[in-house]
Structure formats: structure tokens, C-alpha cells
Design an enzyme around this catalytic site. Sequence first.
Site, PDB file in Angstrom:
ATOM      1  N   SER A 147       0.891  -1.589  -0.124  1.00 55.59           N
ATOM      2  CA  SER A 147      -0.244  -0.368  -0.042  1.00 55.59           C
ATOM      3  C   SER A 147       1.037   1.748   0.021  1.00 55.59           C
ATOM      4  O   SER A 147       2.081   0.803   0.585  1.00 55.59           O
ATOM      5  CB  SER A 147      -0.802  -0.382   0.972  1.00 55.59           C
ATOM      6  OG  SER A 147      -1.454   1.388   1.762  1.00 55.59           O
ATOM      7  N   TYR A 160      -2.392  -1.647  10.118  1.00 58.99           N
ATOM      8  CA  TYR A 160      -2.498  -1.130   8.943  1.00 58.99           C
ATOM      9  C   TYR A 160      -0.502  -1.081   7.737  1.00 58.99           C
ATOM     10  O   TYR A 160      -0.241  -2.036   7.089  1.00 58.99           O
ATOM     11  CB  TYR A 160      -3.882  -0.300   8.154  1.00 58.99           C
ATOM     12  CG  TYR A 160      -3.958  -0.626   6.314  1.00 58.99           C
ATOM     13  CD1 TYR A 160      -4.525  -1.881   5.825  1.00 58.99           C
ATOM     14  CD2 TYR A 160      -3.185   0.240   4.845  1.00 58.99           C
ATOM     15  CE1 TYR A 160      -4.259  -1.760   4.222  1.00 58.99           C
ATOM     16  CE2 TYR A 160      -3.680  -0.112   4.495  1.00 58.99           C
ATOM     17  CZ  TYR A 160      -4.484  -0.803   3.538  1.00 58.99           C
ATOM     18  OH  TYR A 160      -4.363  -1.454   2.249  1.00 58.99           O
TER      19      TYR A 160
HETATM   20  P1  NAI Z   1     -12.256  -5.207  -0.959  1.00 60.73           P
HETATM   21  O1  NAI Z   1     -12.778  -4.740   0.812  1.00 60.73           O
HETATM   22  O2  NAI Z   1     -12.479  -4.730  -1.279  1.00 60.73           O
HETATM   23  O3  NAI Z   1     -11.121  -6.220  -0.974  1.00 60.73           O
HETATM   24  C1  NAI Z   1     -10.912  -7.552   0.563  1.00 60.73           C
HETATM   25  C2  NAI Z   1     -11.137  -8.286  -0.179  1.00 60.73           C
HETATM   26  O4  NAI Z   1     -10.259  -9.334   0.310  1.00 60.73           O
HETATM   27  C3  NAI Z   1     -12.882  -8.994   0.152  1.00 60.73           C
HETATM   28  O5  NAI Z   1     -13.360  -9.818  -0.959  1.00 60.73           O
HETATM   29  C4  NAI Z   1     -12.841  -9.340   1.544  1.00 60.73           C
HETATM   30  O6  NAI Z   1     -13.839 -10.387   1.926  1.00 60.73           O
HETATM   31  C5  NAI Z   1     -11.383 -10.155   1.025  1.00 60.73           C
HETATM   32  N1  NAI Z   1     -11.016 -10.832   2.633  1.00 60.73           N
HETATM   33  C6  NAI Z   1     -10.584  -9.837   3.650  1.00 60.73           C
HETATM   34  N2  NAI Z   1      -9.936 -10.930   4.405  1.00 60.73           N
HETATM   35  C7  NAI Z   1     -10.062 -11.936   4.218  1.00 60.73           C
HETATM   36  C8  NAI Z   1      -9.750 -13.215   4.743  1.00 60.73           C
HETATM   37  N3  NAI Z   1      -8.741 -13.483   6.036  1.00 60.73           N
HETATM   38  N4  NAI Z   1      -9.180 -14.165   3.377  1.00 60.73           N
HETATM   39  C9  NAI Z   1      -9.468 -14.173   2.605  1.00 60.73           C
HETATM   40  N5  NAI Z   1     -10.156 -13.035   2.071  1.00 60.73           N
HETATM   41  C10 NAI Z   1     -10.447 -11.729   3.027  1.00 60.73           C
HETATM   42  O7  NAI Z   1     -10.628  -4.165  -0.808  1.00 60.73           O
HETATM   43  P2  NAI Z   1      -9.515  -3.477  -1.883  1.00 60.73           P
HETATM   44  O8  NAI Z   1      -9.806  -2.006  -1.662  1.00 60.73           O
HETATM   45  O9  NAI Z   1      -9.865  -4.039  -2.814  1.00 60.73           O
HETATM   46  O10 NAI Z   1      -8.617  -4.445  -1.823  1.00 60.73           O
HETATM   47  C11 NAI Z   1      -7.841  -4.766  -1.747  1.00 60.73           C
HETATM   48  C12 NAI Z   1      -6.202  -5.297  -1.172  1.00 60.73           C
HETATM   49  O11 NAI Z   1      -5.288  -3.866  -2.078  1.00 60.73           O
HETATM   50  C13 NAI Z   1      -6.032  -5.442  -0.164  1.00 60.73           C
HETATM   51  O12 NAI Z   1      -4.897  -6.188   1.044  1.00 60.73           O
HETATM   52  C14 NAI Z   1      -5.711  -3.873   0.728  1.00 60.73           C
HETATM   53  O13 NAI Z   1      -4.727  -3.477   1.539  1.00 60.73           O
HETATM   54  C15 NAI Z   1      -4.749  -3.582  -1.027  1.00 60.73           C
HETATM   55  N6  NAI Z   1      -5.318  -1.674  -0.741  1.00 60.73           N
HETATM   56  C16 NAI Z   1      -6.203  -1.352  -1.311  1.00 60.73           C
HETATM   57  C17 NAI Z   1      -6.114  -0.061  -1.483  1.00 60.73           C
HETATM   58  C18 NAI Z   1      -7.375   1.247  -1.544  1.00 60.73           C
HETATM   59  O14 NAI Z   1      -7.696   2.396  -1.290  1.00 60.73           O
HETATM   60  N7  NAI Z   1      -8.028   0.267  -1.373  1.00 60.73           N
HETATM   61  C19 NAI Z   1      -5.004   1.077  -1.413  1.00 60.73           C
HETATM   62  C20 NAI Z   1      -3.842   0.180  -1.385  1.00 60.73           C
HETATM   63  C21 NAI Z   1      -3.488  -1.180  -0.883  1.00 60.73           C
END
Ligand code: NAI
Length: 258
Positions: A147, A160
Site C-alpha cells: 500500500s 495497516y
Molecule cells: P476490498 O475490501 O474490496 O477487497 C478485499 C477482499 O479481501 C474482500 O473480498 C474480502 O472478503 C477479502 N478478505 C478479507 N479478509 C480475508 C481473509 N482473512 N481471507 C480471505 N479473504 C479475505 O478491498 P480492496 O481495496 O480491493 O483491497 C485489496 C487489497 O489491496 C488489500 O490488501 C488492500 O490492503 C490493498 N490496497 C487497497 C487500497 C485501496 O485504496 N483500496 C490501496 C492500497 C492497497
Amino acid sequence: MPLPAYDLTGRTAIVTGAASGIGRASAALLAEAGATVHCADLNDEGARATAMAITDSGGAAHPHHLDVSRRDQVAAVVDNALQRTGRLDVMANIAGIMHASAVLETEDADLDRVWNTNFKGVLYGCQEAARAMVATGTPGSIVTMASGAIDTGAPGLLCYGVTKAAVVQLTRTLATEVGRHGIRVNAVAPGWVRTAMTDRHTAEAQRQAEGPMVRMSPLGRVGEPEDIAHAVLHLASDASSFTTGQILRPNGGVAMPW
Ligand code: NAI
């Protein structure tokens, strides 16, 4: 027909966090590039929906229930992928959670929860995938999700940011250890991307965070999941065949401006 270096035909990929946001967009793009994609997530319905959208458009996908903080479940998904195609080429460790609390208000339980998902979950994914790649002699690619929070302090982002900094160190360390097998390990460190994770912020937090991101980006916008999926595809494919131990920052030209 994808450019040859981006063509994943005949390859097998696992995407964690595939039910939503960046994981869902990455699963779809890897499938479009020709990979058989294992869509794994805690959210069964979302994982099924992602896999179905891929198969409906002519791709190959399998949904899996997965809690990345459970090593046995991570190993089971890797085993299933190996049983189906005999190989694992791409492991995209995208699942993650956000927790916001000031340092002075952070409880042990908050840190444990975020650590178990964001760091241990990625560690298990890296270990199980790398073992499978070594055992099958597959020069695969492992992608981790860091991130923009790794590059600066930000109020409320202790848990985080710590976990994402640890993911970078894991990525760099593993890259040095498995390179001799032809296995590459790289991190993506996105800026602000519109997903369910960022939508969960209150309107005030959105205004505080998203506004400066847009103003300070030379591109004048925040990211969409597809922007990050293309970074994942690049690192997953032969297009990045000489890239390992690196951090790719799709962030619109902005480091977090707090
Ligand atoms: P999101 O909330 O849309 O998707 C995250 C997914 O991970 C969800 O489908 C959730 O059910 C799943 N998840 C959560 N805990 C879990 C577990 N223990 N086992 C299996 N699945 C699990 O979030 P997003 O934004 O798509 O995030 C994806 C990645 O990108 C994360 O690692 C986040 O930290 C990273 N990220 C996101 C940013 C943003 O601005 N949205 C910026 C930088 C990094």
C-alpha cells in the site's frame, strides 16, 4: 490475442481476495490473459460471482472458500490448484483488511486481527505457493499487495501500515531466497483506489483522504481496481521476467499526502 509476454494461456493462478475490488479485477484480467484462475475469498458468494463472471465470458475459473489467516486453508487451495492442472504459475496475495485507530487508542486485538490477515495471510500464501512452484519446477510469479501507506506515516494507519511494511520486507526477502528456482516475488503498492474497503470510510474520512489524493495527483484522479489489476498482470506475466524483489507503485503519481 494478448501480446506474447502477457499471454497466460495454459497457466494456473490463485487470487486471494477475489470476491471484491482489486482482487476481483485482477482475477478477471488474469483470466482474460488466458490463465485458469482460482478465485479465493472469505466471502463465498463474492468468490462464486467472480468465478462465474469469468466462465460466462469464456474463461476458466474455480471459486474457493478461503480464510488467508488459516494456513491449512491456504494449503488446501494450493493443493486443489495442483490437482487440477499439476502446476501453479501465479500466486496473487491480494486479500486484506483495513483498521483505523490512533496509536494511543490501538488495542492488542486490533493489531492481531490486521496482522493475521494482512501479514500472516500473505506469508502463508507465499510459503505454500513457493513450495508448490519449487516442487513442480515451475518458474512462477508471486505478487503481494502492499500500500502507499508504506511510504509515509498517516494518522490512524498504524496497524495497516505496519502490516504492509512487513509485506514489503517479506517480498524482498523471499525474492532473494527463491530466485535461484526462477521464481519471482514482487509487491504492488497502490495509492487510493475506489473499492468496498475505501467506501467503508465515513464521508468525512473520504473527504479528508480522497480530496488531497485527487488534487495532488498529476493525473487528477484516484485509482480504479482495473488500474491495479494491470500492475498485477504485469508482474504475474513474462513481461516482468527480469523483475524481482521490487515494489510497483500505481498511485497516480502521489505518495500519501498527509
Ligand atoms: P476490498 O475490501 O474490496 O477487497 C478485499 C477482499 O479481501 C474482500 O473480498 C474480502 O472478503 C477479502 N478478505 C478479507 N479478509 C480475508 C481473509 N482473512 N481471507 C480471505 N479473504 C479475505 O478491498 P480492496 O481495496 O480491493 O483491497 C485489496 C487489497 O489491496 C488489500 O490488501 C488492500 O490492503 C490493498 N490496497 C487497497 C487500497 C485501496 O485504496 N483500496 C490501496 C492500497 C492497497
